[in-house]
Design a protein around this motif. Structure first.
Motif, mmCIF file in Angstrom:
data_model
loop_
_atom_site.group_PDB
_atom_site.id
_atom_site.type_symbol
_atom_site.label_atom_id
_atom_site.label_comp_id
_atom_site.label_asym_id
_atom_site.label_seq_id
_atom_site.Cartn_x
_atom_site.Cartn_y
_atom_site.Cartn_z
ATOM 1 N N GLU A 48 -24.037 0.899 123.411
ATOM 2 C CA GLU A 48 -23.751 -0.137 122.428
ATOM 3 C C GLU A 48 -22.620 -1.000 122.965
ATOM 4 N N GLY A 50 -20.056 -4.144 122.482
ATOM 5 C CA GLY A 50 -19.389 -4.989 121.504
ATOM 6 C C GLY A 50 -19.087 -6.356 122.089
ATOM 7 N N SER A 52 -16.737 -9.489 121.060
ATOM 8 C CA SER A 52 -15.679 -9.938 120.156
ATOM 9 C C SER A 52 -15.310 -11.376 120.482
ATOM 10 N N ALA A 65 -18.820 -0.247 123.077
ATOM 11 C CA ALA A 65 -18.551 0.272 121.734
ATOM 12 C C ALA A 65 -18.940 1.744 121.639
ATOM 13 N N ARG A 100 -17.064 -10.239 115.365
ATOM 14 C CA ARG A 100 -17.504 -9.233 116.330
ATOM 15 C C ARG A 100 -18.874 -8.726 115.914
ATOM 16 N N VAL A 102 -22.168 -5.879 117.549
ATOM 17 C CA VAL A 102 -22.527 -4.863 118.535
ATOM 18 C C VAL A 102 -24.017 -4.998 118.846
#
Length: 113
Positions: A48, A50, A52, A65, A100, A102
């Motif tokens: 996963e 992320g 941001s 993540a 953010r 994911v």
């Protein structure tokens, strides 16, 4: 520390963010490469990644993540999402905002292209 600007702290439209997320996911598929060593050893997993976005930063921050359990797969997932973010234009409605999301990146030998 300075207070965030009104535009940075205002709510991000869920539709705008969903569309941007889909744009990144679609672009990332073009950069997906199943690492040869992982394929040979039968490694599978879901990393996963992320993404941001900070109102004052020009470049999105890409981070892991959740690990797939294999660093080789994690590194490939980070690379493909990073490249996708670089080539995808952020919608004007999201620029100057903080948010953010994911993206799951699945490595499956059964579904390998």
């Amino acid at each position: 520390a300075a207070a965030p600007s009104a535009s940075a702290s205002a709510a991000v439209s869920a539709d705008d963010m969903r569309q941007y997320r889909m744009t990144i996911a679609s672009a990332a598929r073009h950069f997906k490469r199943y690492p040869a060593l992982a394929r040979e050893r039968g490694w599978e997993g879901v990393a996963e990644v992320g993404v941001s976005i900070h109102a004052r930063n020009l470049a999105p921050e890409i981070s892991l993540a959740r690990s797939s359990g294999r660093s080789l797969l994690d590194e490939q997932a980070l690379e493909m999402v990073s490249r996708a973010v670089q080539m995808s234009e952020m919608p004007a409605a999201l620029q100057g905002r903080n948010f953010r999301f994911v993206l799951p990146v699945r490595f499956s030998l059964e579904n390998d292209q």
